[in-house]
Scaffold this active site. Structure first.
Site, PDB file in Angstrom:
ATOM      1  N   HIS A   1      -3.267   5.132  -1.535  1.00 43.88           N
ATOM      2  CA  HIS A   1      -3.171   5.742  -2.870  1.00 43.88           C
ATOM      3  C   HIS A   1      -3.629   7.212  -2.804  1.00 43.88           C
ATOM      4  CE1 HIS A   1      -3.829   1.398  -4.392  1.00 43.88           C
ATOM      5  NE2 HIS A   1      -2.576   1.701  -4.629  1.00 43.88           N
TER       6      HIS A   1
ATOM      7  N   ARG B   1       6.127   1.618   0.142  1.00 44.03           N
ATOM      8  CA  ARG B   1       5.718   1.302   1.509  1.00 44.03           C
ATOM      9  C   ARG B   1       6.830   0.654   2.316  1.00 44.03           C
ATOM     10  NH1 ARG B   1       0.786  -2.008  -0.875  1.00 44.03           N
ATOM     11  NH2 ARG B   1       2.426  -2.111  -2.433  1.00 44.03           N
TER      12      ARG B   1
ATOM     13  N   LYS C   1      -2.889  -9.885 -11.708  1.00 40.36           N
ATOM     14  CA  LYS C   1      -3.711  -9.784 -10.491  1.00 40.36           C
ATOM     15  C   LYS C   1      -5.182 -10.067 -10.804  1.00 40.36           C
ATOM     16  CE  LYS C   1      -0.848  -6.350  -8.072  1.00 40.36           C
ATOM     17  NZ  LYS C   1      -0.796  -4.971  -7.566  1.00 40.36           N
TER      18      LYS C   1
ATOM     19  N   SER D   1      -4.080  -3.186  -1.741  1.00 41.16           N
ATOM     20  CA  SER D   1      -5.409  -3.500  -2.274  1.00 41.16           C
ATOM     21  C   SER D   1      -5.746  -4.960  -2.000  1.00 41.16           C
ATOM     22  CB  SER D   1      -5.450  -3.243  -3.776  1.00 41.16           C
ATOM     23  OG  SER D   1      -5.141  -1.901  -4.051  1.00 41.16           O
TER      24      SER D   1
END
Ligand code: ADP
Length: 164
Positions: free
Chosen positions: A18, A92, A42, A130
């Site tokens: 990030h 990504r 999440k 994460s």
């Protein structure tokens, strides 16, 4: 007109991937606003306020970056409120591409003036997320190089508290 980009995400936690995106975005735009959003799907380690504080410490060296926490607002409405003409997102992999394409198309449907700009992840960080870092850290794997220092320290603290 000042070019302002909103970088929205859950950032639980904010990783070196990030940070890399923010550093590159800060060279493209006059201002980058990091928007800490609640992701209902999440499980989070940090409250949005904790995340905001930790991200602020991690981007302290970049003058044209601001960090805001917001709880339950549509991204496009929040961008408008903040005066942002751009959304900044990172990609990504092909998996991210598919996911991000749908979000971009929906956001364009909601506000066609708002342009999404994608930066391909730095290969050094394109394998991290994460959730992967949380999982490895939970089992005491070494992920220090993938996290800004204040965030790594805070995560060790959370893990210890969870163990008690
Ligand atoms: P969200 O819950 O909105 O997906 P994340 O915090 O997981 O929020 O990610 C925010 C943005 O950062 C997304 O565009 C995501 O693809 C991107 N991102 C996540 N990890 C990386 C990384 N390692 N390198 C570059 N971009 C990343």
């Amino acid at each position: 007109m000042k070019k302002i980009a909103l970088f929205p995400g859950s950032f639980d936690p904010f990783t070196m991937g990030h940070l890399d995106t923010v550093e590159r975005g800060a060279k493209l735009f006059d201002e980058v606003i990091i928007g800490v959003f609640v992701n209902t799907g999440k499980h989070s380690w940090f409250t949005p306020e904790e995340r905001q504080k930790l991200i602020k410490e991690s981007v302290d060296h970049i003058p044209n970056v601001r960090v805001e926490a917001q709880t339950s607002e549509l991204t496009v409405n929040y961008a408008k409120k903040m005066g942002a003409q751009f959304l900044l997102r990172g990609i990504r992999s092909i998996k991210d591409y598919e996911y991000e394409k749908d979000i971009m198309t929906m956001n364009r449907h909601l506000d066609e003036e708002l342009e999404t700009v994608f930066l391909l992840a730095n290969p050094k960080y394109s394998h991290i997320s994460s959730s992967l870092l949380k999982e490895v850290l939970l089992f005491e794997g070494d992920v220090a190089e993938y996290l800004p220092k204040p965030i790594y320290q805070a995560m060790l603290g959370k893990r210890e508290r969870n163990e008690k």
